[in-house]
Design an enzyme around this catalytic site. Structure first.
Site, PDB file in Angstrom:
ATOM      1  N   TYR A  37      43.402  31.709  57.290  1.00 54.22           N
ATOM      2  CA  TYR A  37      44.029  32.959  56.869  1.00 54.22           C
ATOM      3  C   TYR A  37      43.888  33.999  57.975  1.00 54.22           C
ATOM      4  O   TYR A  37      42.796  34.181  58.517  1.00 54.22           O
ATOM      5  CB  TYR A  37      43.355  33.524  55.607  1.00 54.22           C
ATOM      6  CG  TYR A  37      43.696  32.838  54.311  1.00 54.22           C
ATOM      7  CD1 TYR A  37      44.114  31.511  54.272  1.00 54.22           C
ATOM      8  CD2 TYR A  37      43.573  33.505  53.096  1.00 54.22           C
ATOM      9  CE1 TYR A  37      44.416  30.881  53.080  1.00 54.22           C
ATOM     10  CE2 TYR A  37      43.878  32.885  51.896  1.00 54.22           C
ATOM     11  CZ  TYR A  37      44.290  31.569  51.890  1.00 54.22           C
ATOM     12  OH  TYR A  37      44.583  30.951  50.704  1.00 54.22           O
TER      13      TYR A  37
ATOM     14  N   ARG B 273      42.069  33.983  39.672  1.00 54.98           N
ATOM     15  CA  ARG B 273      42.838  32.870  39.114  1.00 54.98           C
ATOM     16  C   ARG B 273      42.568  31.549  39.818  1.00 54.98           C
ATOM     17  O   ARG B 273      42.640  31.444  41.033  1.00 54.98           O
ATOM     18  CB  ARG B 273      44.331  33.188  39.162  1.00 54.98           C
ATOM     19  CG  ARG B 273      45.212  32.096  38.550  1.00 54.98           C
ATOM     20  CD  ARG B 273      46.666  32.475  38.613  1.00 54.98           C
ATOM     21  NE  ARG B 273      46.985  33.531  37.681  1.00 54.98           N
ATOM     22  CZ  ARG B 273      47.945  34.442  37.881  1.00 54.98           C
ATOM     23  NH1 ARG B 273      48.631  34.428  39.004  1.00 54.98           N
ATOM     24  NH2 ARG B 273      48.188  35.355  36.977  1.00 54.98           N
TER      25      ARG B 273
ATOM     26  N   ARG C  29      36.847  35.290  45.944  1.00 55.14           N
ATOM     27  CA  ARG C  29      36.937  33.832  46.084  1.00 55.14           C
ATOM     28  C   ARG C  29      35.902  33.377  47.099  1.00 55.14           C
ATOM     29  O   ARG C  29      35.778  33.972  48.172  1.00 55.14           O
ATOM     30  CB  ARG C  29      38.334  33.403  46.550  1.00 55.14           C
ATOM     31  CG  ARG C  29      39.449  33.738  45.582  1.00 55.14           C
ATOM     32  CD  ARG C  29      40.747  33.046  45.984  1.00 55.14           C
ATOM     33  NE  ARG C  29      41.900  33.599  45.307  1.00 55.14           N
ATOM     34  CZ  ARG C  29      42.287  33.269  44.075  1.00 55.14           C
ATOM     35  NH1 ARG C  29      41.580  32.390  43.397  1.00 55.14           N
ATOM     36  NH2 ARG C  29      43.362  33.815  43.537  1.00 55.14           N
TER      37      ARG C  29
ATOM     38  N   HIS D 116      39.310  43.246  43.209  1.00 57.88           N
ATOM     39  CA  HIS D 116      39.925  42.461  44.272  1.00 57.88           C
ATOM     40  C   HIS D 116      39.519  42.969  45.654  1.00 57.88           C
ATOM     41  O   HIS D 116      39.943  42.432  46.671  1.00 57.88           O
ATOM     42  CB  HIS D 116      41.456  42.519  44.103  1.00 57.88           C
ATOM     43  CG  HIS D 116      42.229  41.583  44.968  1.00 57.88           C
ATOM     44  ND1 HIS D 116      43.059  42.024  45.988  1.00 57.88           N
ATOM     45  CD2 HIS D 116      42.292  40.231  44.989  1.00 57.88           C
ATOM     46  CE1 HIS D 116      43.620  40.985  46.573  1.00 57.88           C
ATOM     47  NE2 HIS D 116      43.170  39.885  46.003  1.00 57.88           N
TER      48      HIS D 116
END
EC number: 2.7.4.1
Length: 687
Positions: A468, A405, A375, A435
């Protein structure tokens, strides 16, 4: 729910109780008021995604035969019913919290969210002018006609379902739809201040106030509008057998996502029954898909609610800390050559990662950069550094995961941009998402290649790095670096390799290696040695992994888990999980790091990873775990974990009853992990 002899919490139900913890933050009076509004927005956004992804999957499962249900271990129809009961209850509490608590507390701060019925003449004139200048030209009402197909409603779009009627109720009514243009305009309009009073109105209510300007050509004196939002099935169906057409297939699937099967209709609970019945018939919805709500939908937009009041209504903006002994004014590579470094986001600055990329882009000794991207930020400085590296003649290999997604469209854009600038771009593997969060730089020193690596628990994304909590490791450990080279080569060839000595790589090895660590703790417990695990991650849902943890608990291994999101493991059950304690920390920042600690008979093993303990992470994705070998970094991470385990302010207990009870320890001192971690890292700079 129990499957075989393993007691589990259904993952969808567990996820809803995670979202309940987000709602708790919105209700917590110790949280600054504007931040509480933002937690309401996060709750709403989470629920939207839940209905776009998880509920459609359950709906498909509900159509399978009884034998398949037996294999699943639960009845999807029963779970769907339970979901609706929980969600309706949460929505009622959400509405009550917003309308009867948050609004009143804003008013106490002299901030008023007003609607179309609360406008005086002066503010009404302001709104009417704003509407005619900014809004009117963007609104095209659709007049509904039973002889024509019902319009296709956009996924998560906000519409007014409008009824135009005469005073004589026996005369036929006319229905209409108006799409609210949220993508092109601000949702909140700040009105001119009066007597030190601040007024904010939503775009929705401006339209309500000016409905007569929209329908002026019709002879209907009564016009009423009710907000509706349709959530559609957002899962993608990809034809992965046609590799050369993969990107086109993905792009077409993204278009189909916008027209997926209707899953949930969120509607203003004041809507007349006749209007709701009309919609249900036209949209072919079941009762499970009907969720009553307030007059405002897409509450996720409230994440940008303007603070027109005191600065104290928001969390203070903490300045990202320096990393001790890592100087941004000097070469990152020369400093990495001497030792490993750890960046703790968001407490410390993402600029260190950007500096690493930029230096690689311009350093004459750097010949190659390889990176995986999942991302990316909208204006990505990471991408800019990679493009500059390619312009400077470096070989840049970039694997962009197109199946991330809801970021697919953004990643297609970046992939095309990188290719245009001469970067070697791969769009991942068809059947497995990549990922991992890894980057490897090759530098020629004294005629030989030397490798500099960055491995992380979170994405190379400067936007999310500010909210995050993640860890990023800089290392020149050549064992780790050589295995990263091997991994990048295998990804380029679209094959999987195993037998890594340092790395823990899914889909072939993570499950096997973690099982081995657990088995060693069980063995140590049987031999009377110290036996424990501390595991931190976002989600724990894999049944086999949970079974292994139950086995370890029964053997006497002490297990402490920090799980932010869904947790299907049921702790504290005698004969199954009495030695397992689970907490979830929901606070200012989103806990996103994955860290595993195994007692190993007194010689602790410590790993960071991109993987949660979910089946998809263990078996269906490319994930990378990596050891923490530097003694100072190991101690720092251990200190951070210990701080989190002491949290008795923002930690909730995960238990069989799903009560989300705040964890209260015997310690009379209040411990708030995120605050204490910032202080801990700040104090290290003074030593």
């Amino acid at each position: 729910m129990a499957k075989g002899n393993i007691q589990l919490t259904n993952r969808e139900i567990s996820w809803l109780y995670f979202n309940e913890r987000v709602l708790q933050e919105a209700a917590d009076v110790s949280v600054p008021l504007i931040e509480r509004i933002r937690f309401l927005a996060i709750f709403s956004s989470n629920l939207d995604e839940f209905y776009r992804v998880r509920v459609p999957t359950l709906s498909r499962l509900a159509n399978i035969n009884a034998k398949a249900k037996e294999l699943l271990g639960y009845n999807p129809k029963k779970i769907l019913k339970e979901i609706k009961e929980i969600v309706v209850n949460q929505e009622y509490r959400f509405d009550d919290l917003y309308e009867n608590v948050i609004i009143k507390e804003l008013e106490a701060e002299r901030i008023f969210i007003i609607n179309e019925k609360q406008l005086n003449v002066k503010r009404g004139e302001f709104i009417r002018n704003y509407f005619r200048e900014k809004l009117l030209s963007t609104l095209v009402p659709v007049m509904l006609d039973d002889t024509k197909p019902f319009p296709e409603l956009k996924d998560r779009g906000i519409y007014f379902f409008v009824r135009l009627s005469k005073k004589d109720k026996r005369q036929k009514v006319q229905y209409s739809l108006i799409e609210i243009p949220l993508e092109s305009l601000e949702r909140f309009i700040v009105l001119p201040e009066t007597n030190n009073l601040k007024f904010v109105i939503l775009l929705d209510d401006i339209i309500r106030y000016c409905l007569d300007d929209i329908y002026f050509i019709f002879d209907y004196p009564e016009v009423e509008a009710y907000s509706i939002q349709l959530t559609r099935d957002a899962e993608l169906t990809l034809d992965t057998n046609v590799s050369e057409k993969f990107i086109d297939t993905l792009a077409k699937s993204l278009q189909k996502r916008k027209k997926g099967k209707p899953m949930r209709l969120l509607y203003d609970n004041n809507i007349p029954l006749s209007m709701l019945s009309y919609l249900v018939a036209k949209l072919d919805l079941t009762s499970d898909g009907l969720i009553p709500g307030s007059r405002y939908h897409n509450f996720k937009d409230f994440i940008n609610f303007p603070n027109v009041g005191r600065p104290e209504l928001e969390y203070p903006k903490e300045v990202p800390l320096r990393v001790k002994d890592l100087d941004l004014s000097k070469s990152i590579f020369s400093q990495m050559a001497k030792r490993d470094y750890l960046i703790n986001l968001p407490y410390q600055s993402f600029d260190y990662i950007i500096h690493f990329m930029r230096e690689a882009a311009i350093d004459p000794k750097v010949t190659e950069i390889s990176i995986t991207l999942y991302r990316l930020a909208a204006n990505s400085r990471v991408i800019n550094a990679l493009i500059n590296a390619a312009k400077n003649g470096k070989k840049v290999n970039c694997l962009v995961e197109l199946k991330a997604r809801f970021d697919e469209q953004n990643n297609i854009y970046w992939m095309n941009r990188l290719e245009e600038e001469g970067v070697n771009v791969s769009h991942g593997l068809h059947d497995y998402k990549v990922h991992s969060k890894i980057c490897l730089v090759t530098r020629i020193e004294k005629g030989k290649p030397v490798y500099y690596a960055s491995l992380a628990t979170g994405n190379f994304n400067e936007k999310t790095s500010r909210i995050y909590c993640d860890h990023s490791l800089f290392t020149t450990h050549q064992g780790i670096a050589n295995e990263l080279r091997r991994l990048f080569r295998s990804l380029d060839k679209k094959i999987f390799l195993d037998d890594y000595k340092y790395l823990i790589v899914s889909p072939l090895e993570t499950r096997k290696k973690v099982y081995g660590f657990i088995d060693q703790e069980v063995k140590n417990a049987h031999e009377g040695k110290p036996a424990y695990m501390v595991l931190k991650m976002n989600s724990l849902a894999d049944e086999e992994m949970i079974g292994k943890l139950y086995e370890a608990s029964n053997a006497g291994v002490k297990i402490q888990l920090i799980i932010r999101g869904m947790c299907c493991l049921v702790p504290g059950v005698p004969g199954m999980s009495k030695n397992i304690e689970v907490i979830s920390i929901i606070d200012k920042y989103l806990e996103h790091a994955r860290l595993w600690i195994f007692g190993n008979g007194g010689k602790e093993l410590m790993f960071m990873s991109s993987a949660d303990f979910m089946t998809r992470n263990l078996d269906q994705r490319v994930e990378v775990g990596f050891p923490v070998l530097d003694p100072e970094i190991r101690q720092e991470l251990r200190d951070i974990i210990d701080i989190q385990l002491r949290d008795n302010t923002k930690a909730r207990e995960i238990n069989a009853a799903n009560t989300n009870r705040y964890r209260r320890t015997e310690d009379v001192v209040k411990h708030r992990a995120q605050k204490e971690i910032y202080t801990y890292l700040k104090n290290k700079l003074q030593k």
